[in-house]
Design an enzyme around this catalytic site. Structure first.
Site, PDB file in Angstrom:
ATOM      1  N   SER A 182      84.592  98.924  -2.159  1.00 15.85           N
ATOM      2  CA  SER A 182      83.899 100.024  -2.839  1.00 15.85           C
ATOM      3  C   SER A 182      82.731  99.610  -3.797  1.00 15.85           C
ATOM      4  O   SER A 182      82.958  98.705  -4.796  1.00 15.85           O
ATOM      5  CB  SER A 182      84.786 101.068  -3.387  1.00 15.85           C
ATOM      6  OG  SER A 182      85.589 101.692  -2.475  1.00 15.85           O
ATOM      7  N   GLU A 233      81.496  99.519  -9.033  1.00 19.68           N
ATOM      8  CA  GLU A 233      83.117  99.174  -9.276  1.00 19.68           C
ATOM      9  C   GLU A 233      82.865  97.573  -9.173  1.00 19.68           C
ATOM     10  O   GLU A 233      83.684  96.820  -9.552  1.00 19.68           O
ATOM     11  CB  GLU A 233      83.517  99.688  -8.286  1.00 19.68           C
ATOM     12  CG  GLU A 233      85.270  99.228  -8.349  1.00 19.68           C
ATOM     13  CD  GLU A 233      86.231  99.801  -7.228  1.00 19.68           C
ATOM     14  OE1 GLU A 233      85.887 101.136  -7.142  1.00 19.68           O
ATOM     15  OE2 GLU A 233      86.761  99.221  -6.706  1.00 19.68           O
ATOM     16  N   ARG A 248      90.044 102.185 -12.662  1.00 21.53           N
ATOM     17  CA  ARG A 248      89.415 100.935 -12.254  1.00 21.53           C
ATOM     18  C   ARG A 248      89.088 100.082 -13.596  1.00 21.53           C
ATOM     19  O   ARG A 248      88.004  99.737 -13.468  1.00 21.53           O
ATOM     20  CB  ARG A 248      88.180 101.231 -11.351  1.00 21.53           C
ATOM     21  CG  ARG A 248      88.639 101.686  -9.912  1.00 21.53           C
ATOM     22  CD  ARG A 248      89.525 100.870  -9.019  1.00 21.53           C
ATOM     23  NE  ARG A 248      89.841 101.514  -8.079  1.00 21.53           N
ATOM     24  CZ  ARG A 248      90.923 102.072  -7.826  1.00 21.53           C
ATOM     25  NH1 ARG A 248      91.801 102.303  -8.838  1.00 21.53           N
ATOM     26  NH2 ARG A 248      91.329 102.897  -6.688  1.00 21.53           N
TER      27      ARG A 248
HETATM   28  C1  LIG Z   1      87.826  95.616   2.633  1.00 19.95           C
HETATM   29  C2  LIG Z   1      87.998  95.853   1.299  1.00 19.95           C
HETATM   30  C3  LIG Z   1      88.865  96.890   0.676  1.00 19.95           C
HETATM   31  C4  LIG Z   1      89.230  97.214  -0.576  1.00 19.95           C
HETATM   32  N1  LIG Z   1      90.004  98.314  -0.992  1.00 19.95           N
HETATM   33  C5  LIG Z   1      90.533  98.437  -2.118  1.00 19.95           C
HETATM   34  C6  LIG Z   1      91.126  99.410  -2.565  1.00 19.95           C
HETATM   35  O1  LIG Z   1      91.695 100.254  -1.877  1.00 19.95           O
HETATM   36  N2  LIG Z   1      91.560  99.616  -4.037  1.00 19.95           N
HETATM   37  C7  LIG Z   1      90.825  98.750  -4.950  1.00 19.95           C
HETATM   38  O2  LIG Z   1      91.069  99.027  -6.011  1.00 19.95           O
HETATM   39  N3  LIG Z   1      90.327  97.708  -4.469  1.00 19.95           N
HETATM   40  C8  LIG Z   1      90.024  97.502  -3.551  1.00 19.95           C
HETATM   41  N4  LIG Z   1      88.935  96.394  -2.871  1.00 19.95           N
HETATM   42  C9  LIG Z   1      88.362  95.723  -3.968  1.00 19.95           C
HETATM   43  C10 LIG Z   1      89.161  94.560  -4.303  1.00 19.95           C
HETATM   44  O3  LIG Z   1      90.109  94.091  -3.581  1.00 19.95           O
HETATM   45  C11 LIG Z   1      89.808  94.734  -5.719  1.00 19.95           C
HETATM   46  O4  LIG Z   1      89.154  94.859  -6.945  1.00 19.95           O
HETATM   47  C12 LIG Z   1      90.664  93.412  -6.129  1.00 19.95           C
HETATM   48  O5  LIG Z   1      91.711  93.708  -6.935  1.00 19.95           O
HETATM   49  C13 LIG Z   1      89.985  92.156  -6.495  1.00 19.95           C
HETATM   50  O6  LIG Z   1      90.955  91.053  -6.558  1.00 19.95           O
HETATM   51  P1  LIG Z   1      90.250  89.556  -6.594  1.00 19.95           P
HETATM   52  O7  LIG Z   1      91.244  88.500  -6.626  1.00 19.95           O
HETATM   53  O8  LIG Z   1      89.347  89.659  -5.221  1.00 19.95           O
HETATM   54  O9  LIG Z   1      88.933  89.677  -7.589  1.00 19.95           O
HETATM   55  P2  LIG Z   1      87.270  88.794  -7.440  1.00 19.95           P
HETATM   56  O10 LIG Z   1      86.657  89.841  -6.773  1.00 19.95           O
HETATM   57  O11 LIG Z   1      87.606  87.726  -7.253  1.00 19.95           O
HETATM   58  O12 LIG Z   1      87.147  89.436  -9.028  1.00 19.95           O
HETATM   59  C14 LIG Z   1      86.982  90.709  -9.298  1.00 19.95           C
HETATM   60  C15 LIG Z   1      86.823  90.526 -11.138  1.00 19.95           C
HETATM   61  O13 LIG Z   1      88.044  90.360 -11.750  1.00 19.95           O
HETATM   62  C16 LIG Z   1      88.204  88.925 -12.418  1.00 19.95           C
HETATM   63  N5  LIG Z   1      89.535  88.167 -12.302  1.00 19.95           N
HETATM   64  C17 LIG Z   1      89.954  87.715 -11.180  1.00 19.95           C
HETATM   65  N6  LIG Z   1      90.930  86.936 -11.436  1.00 19.95           N
HETATM   66  C18 LIG Z   1      91.184  87.077 -12.653  1.00 19.95           C
HETATM   67  C19 LIG Z   1      92.144  86.713 -13.691  1.00 19.95           C
HETATM   68  N7  LIG Z   1      93.388  85.800 -13.559  1.00 19.95           N
HETATM   69  N8  LIG Z   1      92.278  86.928 -15.082  1.00 19.95           N
HETATM   70  C20 LIG Z   1      91.043  87.551 -15.383  1.00 19.95           C
HETATM   71  N9  LIG Z   1      90.064  88.039 -14.793  1.00 19.95           N
HETATM   72  C21 LIG Z   1      90.161  87.952 -13.448  1.00 19.95           C
HETATM   73  C22 LIG Z   1      86.619  88.300 -11.879  1.00 19.95           C
HETATM   74  O14 LIG Z   1      86.306  87.450 -13.088  1.00 19.95           O
HETATM   75  C23 LIG Z   1      86.037  89.562 -11.579  1.00 19.95           C
HETATM   76  O15 LIG Z   1      85.345  89.923 -13.005  1.00 19.95           O
HETATM   77  C24 LIG Z   1      88.739  96.350  -1.717  1.00 19.95           C
HETATM   78  C25 LIG Z   1      87.861  95.345  -1.252  1.00 19.95           C
HETATM   79  C26 LIG Z   1      87.699  95.029   0.175  1.00 19.95           C
HETATM   80  C27 LIG Z   1      86.718  93.770   0.614  1.00 19.95           C
END
Ligand SMILES: Cc1cc2nc3c(=O)[nH]c(=O)nc-3n(C[C@H](O)[C@H](O)[C@H](O)COP(=O)(O)OP(=O)(O)OC[C@H]3O[C@@H](n4cnc5c(N)ncnc54)[C@H](O)[C@@H]3O)c2cc1C
Length: 336
Positions: free
Chosen positions: A228, A323, A160
């Site tokens: 998480s 996380e 992560r």
């Molecule tokens: C129900 C549920 C289940 C999940 N299951 C998993 C799982 O199995 N495994 C897992 O790893 N995660 C899981 N997650 C967490 C999440 O989906 C991941 O961490 C995902 O990769 C976040 O992507 P996002 O676009 O929503 O990022 P955001 O939540 O919008 O942002 C997260 C971080 O990334 C940064 N960011 C976003 N886009 C960019 C970019 N283009 N350039 C630079 N920085 C950027 C943001 O500034 C922030 O710091 C889950 C979440 C939920 C709600």
């Protein structure tokens, strides 16, 4: 470029929590991203990149700067590689890959975020992670105001983690992902299995270890949550003494050949499932999820997070690490 003012970030997060962004920009192209960052830099404003908001908590007072939301999401193919823009959803990439005869990325259907957010956090599940696919990343360097190519090695992926977490000046624009050609029918079967297991959440994993049947159960599909909250506790951590823990808690030996102990297991063992502070509640299904029951404030979520950390530390001597990412918090809570 249409920069809006005073836009509530609540609807842009899965948690459905948070105050306004002083400035907000939806970005449709890489050039707009460059323009937006240049604008923020010229005004000496902090900026924050928002993906699908599936892994973050926005403070109740919001963000006093420019929030940029990459909405460029073209996906194309080059041999056995997929070229995807940062705003594409992980599930869209899975679907595109299968339609084009490429397999191996089905696991990503379990991650409800964008490619950009998932590269930054090296998202993973079902035994795989972004690290295994990223060949290179095109990033915009907000210091140099120019684009640069980052190799897989330079991404420095860990659990992560990636170097992008330490370099908020690098904004992920697109990536080359390595997949392989293979049996599509089999891949679709994997996909169906992943979706089914995801519905059952952590239960399957823990049952395999304890054969207790029905210990923790499923994730809350469609809930207001950020996934998480805490990272699992890796044995590789310098402050984690595996043998000492096994002597205190002999049944934890079941995790010996794992990377570590699931944070959700610890929270469950501490009897914290269902614990509430205001509208924030530790999920009764997946203990590493905090659910917004509809009225939770960011402050209530943070207070619940602190309570969990304190209980786990007191009970097991383990320091949980978040996380989820915080936006717009002061007083030691990092903005990145
Ligand atoms: C129900 C549920 C289940 C999940 N299951 C998993 C799982 O199995 N495994 C897992 O790893 N995660 C899981 N997650 C967490 C999440 O989906 C991941 O961490 C995902 O990769 C976040 O992507 P996002 O676009 O929503 O990022 P955001 O939540 O919008 O942002 C997260 C971080 O990334 C940064 N960011 C976003 N886009 C960019 C970019 N283009 N350039 C630079 N920085 C950027 C943001 O500034 C922030 O710091 C889950 C979440 C939920 C709600």
């Amino acid at each position: 470029m249409k920069i809006k003012e005073n836009i509530s970030l609540k609807p842009f997060t899965v948690f459905q929590i948070g105050g306004p962004a002083r400035f907000f920009l939806r970005i449709k192209t890489r050039d707009e991203l460059k323009e937006g960052i240049e604008w923020a830099v010229s005004k000496r404003l902090p900026f924050y990149i928002l993906g699908l908001g599936s892994n973050l908590l926005v403070s109740d007072s919001g963000f006093d700067g420019l929030v940029l939301r990459p909405e460029f999401s073209k996906i194309s193919i080059d041999g056995n590689s997929i070229i995807t823009e940062a705003g594409a959803k992980m599930a869209e990439v899975v679907s595109f890959a299968l339609k084009n005869g490429l397999v191996g990325f089905e696991w990503a259907v379990g991650v409800p975020g964008t490619v950009g957010g998932s590269i930054r956090g090296n998202a993973g599940c079902f035994g795989s992670e972004m690290k295994n696919h990223v060949q290179s990343v095109l990033a915009f360097n907000a210091n140099k105001l120019d684009f640069e190519l980052v190799s897989n090695e330079s991404c420095n992926f860990g659990y992560r983690d990636s170097m992008f977490k330490k370099r908020p000046d690098l904004i992920i624009c697109s990536a080359y992902l390595k997949l392989k050609s293979g049996n599509i029918l089999e891949a679709r079967r994997h996909l169906a299995e992943f979706l089914k297991v995801r519905g059952q959440g952590g239960a399957k994993v823990w049952r395999e270890f304890f054969s207790e049947g029905g210990n923790p159960s499923s994730q809350e599909v469609g809930a207001k949550t950020a996934g998480s909250v805490f990272k699992n506790v890796l044995w590789a951590r310098k402050d984690v003494d595996m043998e000492r823990l096994f002597s205190r808690f002999p049944k934890w030996r079941a995790f010996e050949n794992n990377m570590g102990i699931p944070a959700g297991y610890l929270i469950d063992e501490a009897g914290l499932k269902g614990t509430k502070i205001g509208g924030a509640m530790v999920s009764n299904k997946h203990a590493n999820f905090i659910i917004n029951n509809g009225s939770a404030s960011a402050e209530e979520i943070v207070t619940l997070i602190s309570l969990i950390k304190e209980r786990i530390h007191t009970k097991f001597g383990i320091q949980l690490e978040e996380e989820i990412q915080y936006i717009g918090f002061k007083n030691n809570l990092p903005a990145y």
